[in-house]
Design a protein around this motif. Structure first.
Motif, PDB file in Angstrom:
ATOM      1  N   LYS A 103       0.767  -1.206   0.264  1.00  0.00           N
ATOM      2  CA  LYS A 103       0.186   0.085   0.224  1.00  0.00           C
ATOM      3  C   LYS A 103       0.901   1.394  -0.068  1.00  0.00           C
ATOM      4  O   LYS A 103       1.842   1.281   0.659  1.00  0.00           O
ATOM      5  CB  LYS A 103      -0.696  -0.255   1.303  1.00  0.00           C
ATOM      6  N   MET A 104       0.744   2.271  -0.215  1.00  0.00           N
ATOM      7  CA  MET A 104       1.022   3.506  -0.679  1.00  0.00           C
ATOM      8  C   MET A 104       2.068   3.720   0.223  1.00  0.00           C
ATOM      9  O   MET A 104       3.294   4.789   0.374  1.00  0.00           O
ATOM     10  CB  MET A 104       0.397   4.595  -1.453  1.00  0.00           C
ATOM     11  N   LYS A 105       1.537   3.985   1.603  1.00  0.00           N
ATOM     12  CA  LYS A 105       1.503   4.429   3.252  1.00  0.00           C
ATOM     13  C   LYS A 105       2.585   3.406   3.654  1.00  0.00           C
ATOM     14  O   LYS A 105       4.050   4.185   3.680  1.00  0.00           O
ATOM     15  CB  LYS A 105       0.353   4.331   4.233  1.00  0.00           C
ATOM     16  N   HIS A 106       2.741   2.376   3.250  1.00  0.00           N
ATOM     17  CA  HIS A 106       4.782   1.425   3.832  1.00  0.00           C
ATOM     18  C   HIS A 106       4.562   1.483   2.497  1.00  0.00           C
ATOM     19  O   HIS A 106       6.009   1.576   3.229  1.00  0.00           O
ATOM     20  CB  HIS A 106       3.400   0.028   3.907  1.00  0.00           C
ATOM     21  N   PHE A 107       4.932   1.981   1.725  1.00  0.00           N
ATOM     22  CA  PHE A 107       5.526   2.193  -0.160  1.00  0.00           C
ATOM     23  C   PHE A 107       6.485   3.739   0.957  1.00  0.00           C
ATOM     24  O   PHE A 107       7.725   3.478   0.428  1.00  0.00           O
ATOM     25  CB  PHE A 107       5.120   2.582  -0.959  1.00  0.00           C
ATOM     26  N   GLY A 108       6.047   4.454   1.205  1.00  0.00           N
ATOM     27  CA  GLY A 108       6.596   5.940   1.906  1.00  0.00           C
ATOM     28  C   GLY A 108       7.193   5.296   2.870  1.00  0.00           C
ATOM     29  O   GLY A 108       8.048   6.596   3.090  1.00  0.00           O
ATOM     30  N   LYS A 109       6.693   4.862   3.931  1.00  0.00           N
ATOM     31  CA  LYS A 109       7.277   4.815   4.843  1.00  0.00           C
ATOM     32  C   LYS A 109       8.809   3.769   4.564  1.00  0.00           C
ATOM     33  O   LYS A 109       9.911   4.450   5.477  1.00  0.00           O
ATOM     34  CB  LYS A 109       6.454   4.679   5.849  1.00  0.00           C
ATOM     35  N   THR A 110       8.336   2.604   3.929  1.00  0.00           N
ATOM     36  CA  THR A 110       9.606   2.266   3.866  1.00  0.00           C
ATOM     37  C   THR A 110      10.480   2.656   3.216  1.00  0.00           C
ATOM     38  O   THR A 110      11.766   2.082   3.202  1.00  0.00           O
ATOM     39  CB  THR A 110      10.095   0.714   2.688  1.00  0.00           C
ATOM     40  N   LEU A 111      10.214   3.746   1.806  1.00  0.00           N
ATOM     41  CA  LEU A 111      11.618   4.866   1.167  1.00  0.00           C
ATOM     42  C   LEU A 111      12.453   5.982   2.203  1.00  0.00           C
ATOM     43  O   LEU A 111      13.146   6.006   1.970  1.00  0.00           O
ATOM     44  CB  LEU A 111      10.826   5.489  -0.241  1.00  0.00           C
ATOM     45  N   SER A 112      11.295   6.244   3.182  1.00  0.00           N
ATOM     46  CA  SER A 112      11.500   6.682   4.422  1.00  0.00           C
ATOM     47  C   SER A 112      12.793   6.763   4.849  1.00  0.00           C
ATOM     48  O   SER A 112      13.760   7.035   5.467  1.00  0.00           O
ATOM     49  CB  SER A 112      10.391   7.833   5.290  1.00  0.00           C
ATOM     50  N   GLY A 113      12.719   5.304   5.263  1.00  0.00           N
ATOM     51  CA  GLY A 113      13.427   4.316   6.592  1.00  0.00           C
ATOM     52  C   GLY A 113      14.307   4.206   5.566  1.00  0.00           C
ATOM     53  O   GLY A 113      15.529   4.430   6.548  1.00  0.00           O
ATOM     54  N   ALA A 114      14.414   4.133   4.224  1.00  0.00           N
ATOM     55  CA  ALA A 114      15.770   3.362   2.967  1.00  0.00           C
ATOM     56  C   ALA A 114      16.809   5.163   3.364  1.00  0.00           C
ATOM     57  O   ALA A 114      17.822   4.670   3.376  1.00  0.00           O
ATOM     58  CB  ALA A 114      14.631   2.573   2.198  1.00  0.00           C
ATOM     59  N   LEU A 115      15.848   6.024   3.702  1.00  0.00           N
ATOM     60  CA  LEU A 115      17.173   7.359   2.833  1.00  0.00           C
ATOM     61  C   LEU A 115      16.978   7.453   4.743  1.00  0.00           C
ATOM     62  O   LEU A 115      17.851   9.498   4.426  1.00  0.00           O
ATOM     63  CB  LEU A 115      16.147   7.761   2.420  1.00  0.00           C
ATOM     64  N   GLY A 116      16.506   7.538   5.815  1.00  0.00           N
ATOM     65  CA  GLY A 116      16.829   7.728   6.441  1.00  0.00           C
ATOM     66  C   GLY A 116      16.256   9.355   7.303  1.00  0.00           C
ATOM     67  O   GLY A 116      16.605   9.841   7.618  1.00  0.00           O
ATOM     68  N   LYS A 117      14.709   9.120   6.643  1.00  0.00           N
ATOM     69  CA  LYS A 117      14.386  10.457   6.829  1.00  0.00           C
ATOM     70  C   LYS A 117      12.669  10.530   7.631  1.00  0.00           C
ATOM     71  O   LYS A 117      12.498   9.283   7.068  1.00  0.00           O
ATOM     72  CB  LYS A 117      14.684  10.870   5.921  1.00  0.00           C
ATOM     73  N   PRO A 118      12.496  11.183   7.662  1.00  0.00           N
ATOM     74  CA  PRO A 118      11.196  11.514   8.859  1.00  0.00           C
ATOM     75  C   PRO A 118      10.106  11.414   7.507  1.00  0.00           C
ATOM     76  O   PRO A 118      10.207  11.660   6.353  1.00  0.00           O
ATOM     77  CB  PRO A 118      11.003  12.288   9.439  1.00  0.00           C
ATOM     78  N   PHE A 119       9.136  10.795   8.303  1.00  0.00           N
ATOM     79  CA  PHE A 119       7.695  10.594   7.365  1.00  0.00           C
ATOM     80  C   PHE A 119       7.224  11.150   7.594  1.00  0.00           C
ATOM     81  O   PHE A 119       6.102  11.420   8.190  1.00  0.00           O
ATOM     82  CB  PHE A 119       7.135   8.932   7.585  1.00  0.00           C
ATOM     83  N   TRP A 120       6.342  12.479   6.823  1.00  0.00           N
ATOM     84  CA  TRP A 120       5.589  13.705   6.552  1.00  0.00           C
ATOM     85  C   TRP A 120       4.630  12.956   6.995  1.00  0.00           C
ATOM     86  O   TRP A 120       4.040  12.283   6.160  1.00  0.00           O
ATOM     87  CB  TRP A 120       6.650  14.734   6.474  1.00  0.00           C
ATOM     88  N   ALA A 121       3.523  14.553   7.012  1.00  0.00           N
ATOM     89  CA  ALA A 121       2.290  14.214   6.704  1.00  0.00           C
ATOM     90  C   ALA A 121       2.010  14.361   5.177  1.00  0.00           C
ATOM     91  O   ALA A 121       2.434  14.875   4.190  1.00  0.00           O
ATOM     92  CB  ALA A 121       1.560  16.319   7.066  1.00  0.00           C
ATOM     93  N   PRO A 122       0.107  14.085   4.115  1.00  0.00           N
ATOM     94  CA  PRO A 122       0.494  13.185   3.932  1.00  0.00           C
ATOM     95  C   PRO A 122       0.550  14.183   2.788  1.00  0.00           C
ATOM     96  O   PRO A 122      -0.671  15.149   3.139  1.00  0.00           O
ATOM     97  CB  PRO A 122      -1.598  12.584   3.730  1.00  0.00           C
ATOM     98  N   VAL A 123       0.225  14.187   1.760  1.00  0.00           N
ATOM     99  CA  VAL A 123      -0.173  15.139   0.167  1.00  0.00           C
ATOM    100  C   VAL A 123      -1.379  14.780   0.143  1.00  0.00           C
ATOM    101  O   VAL A 123      -2.211  14.374  -0.593  1.00  0.00           O
ATOM    102  CB  VAL A 123       0.930  15.053  -0.658  1.00  0.00           C
ATOM    103  N   PRO A 124      -2.096  15.709  -0.209  1.00  0.00           N
ATOM    104  CA  PRO A 124      -4.329  15.873  -0.049  1.00  0.00           C
ATOM    105  C   PRO A 124      -4.429  15.555  -2.029  1.00  0.00           C
ATOM    106  O   PRO A 124      -3.778  15.931  -2.192  1.00  0.00           O
ATOM    107  CB  PRO A 124      -4.456  17.336   0.273  1.00  0.00           C
ATOM    108  N   SER A 125      -4.985  14.604  -1.692  1.00  0.00           N
ATOM    109  CA  SER A 125      -5.842  14.040  -3.164  1.00  0.00           C
ATOM    110  C   SER A 125      -5.917  15.489  -3.619  1.00  0.00           C
ATOM    111  O   SER A 125      -5.855  14.822  -4.740  1.00  0.00           O
ATOM    112  CB  SER A 125      -6.490  12.985  -2.872  1.00  0.00           C
ATOM    113  N   VAL A 126      -6.471  16.201  -3.521  1.00  0.00           N
ATOM    114  CA  VAL A 126      -7.034  17.392  -4.006  1.00  0.00           C
ATOM    115  C   VAL A 126      -5.646  18.181  -4.911  1.00  0.00           C
ATOM    116  O   VAL A 126      -5.543  18.524  -5.835  1.00  0.00           O
ATOM    117  CB  VAL A 126      -7.851  17.905  -3.017  1.00  0.00           C
TER     118      VAL A 126
END
Length: 300
Positions: free
Chosen positions: A232-255
């Motif tokens: 799922k996209m939320k896990h994709f983003g968290k895994t990418l942030s973790g691989a880069l050693g970066k925090p996972f910030w607020a979502p980008v709204p769909s609109v």
């Protein structure tokens, strides 16, 4: 073996060319531009789809044809003109490929025609395999259906495979390259709800998987090019942030994404869970079956 590749200058085409030439095969890259290029071992360039060109004269004796040509989906907004180019470029390349195959005295053993998991349409809940026969009802599904249909009129001696690509991960191009700057600058977060599926695949598995299809003569029809563990996209983003050693910030709204990307936002805001059933059933071993493994390799 002698293998022709259209779209050989693109992300997948370059990776496949290297995979094949490293294995000692001879590659013929079909191109619209000048063929006066720097010499590369085991690579020849053949002009097509420009002026009075007859590529079949230089392709006699090829064993396989891989058609990857088509307008880039990820570049620019999907205006009506862009959408027309997306469809027309794929139909033109595929119809010309079929014409070339009919013109050859010795027919190649296989045509691998580029395709996409977009044929299944989008869904938050369904899981798709090659056994799902009904296409979706959106623009991409319509494009892919027409694209695959255009390849059907090939010589009966030639095996037909549709390589249905998911989101191809590479730092050299595609979706990941576009996402990286935001995540590297501490601005990464889930896109939209985060509940949409991303059916991804490492570029190396794309190249190796295409070679696997050339070598395995019992495989035909649609073949999903996705890793066996979509996210799922939320896990994709968290895994990418973790691989880069970066925090996972607020979502980008769909609109906001829809306003920025227009109809192309469907590529990131909607998705589908697609499994590579044919590849796994036929014994293909993924080099990167899990997302963290793919990121470790790509971002090291």
């Amino acid at each position: 073996m002698k293998i022709a590749i259209s779209g050989g200058s693109g992300l997948i085409g370059k990776a496949l060319t290297k995979e094949l030439t490293d294995a000692g095969h001879e590659v013929f890259i079909l191109t619209r531009s000048s063929v006066n290029r720097e010499q590369e071992p085991h690579v020849q360039y053949v002009r097509w789809l420009s002026g009075n060109t007859y590529p079949e004269r230089e392709l006699e004796g090829i064993d396989a044809f891989v058609n990857l040509a088509g307008e880039n989906l990820n570049e620019g907004r999907w205006t009506e003109a862009k959408k027309e180019r997306i469809l027309k470029s794929r139909l033109q390349a595929t119809r010309e490929t079929v014409r070339i195959l009919h013109s050859l005295n010795k027919k190649p053993e296989v045509l691998i025609n580029g395709s996409a998991v977009g044929i299944y349409g989008t869904s938050y809940s369904r899981t798709f395999t090659e056994e799902d026969m009904e296409p979706g009802e959106d623009f991409l599904a319509d494009v892919v259906s027409s694209w695959e249909e255009a390849a059907e009129d090939l010589p009966e001696e030639t095996r037909l495979v549709y390589s249905r690509f998911g989101v191809v991960l590479s730092t050299e191009g595609g979706a990941l390259k576009k996402m990286l700057p935001a995540f590297q600058l501490y601005a990464g977060g889930k896109l939209g709800t985060g509940e949409q599926w991303m059916s991804w695949i490492h570029l190396q598995d794309v190249a190796k998987g295409l070679k696997f299809l050339i070598d395995n003569k019992e495989i035909y029809g649609p073949v999903n090019f996705t890793a066996p563990n979509p996210e799922k996209m939320k896990h994709f983003g968290k895994t990418l942030s973790g691989a880069l050693g970066k925090p996972f910030w607020a979502p980008v709204p769909s609109v906001m994404l829809k306003a920025i990307l227009g109809e192309m936002s469907v590529l990131v805001l909607e998705g589908q869970k697609v499994l590579p059933q044919k590849l796994t059933d036929n014994g293909y071993k993924f080099a990167f079956p899990h997302l963290n493994e793919a990121f470790d390799d790509l971002l090291q």
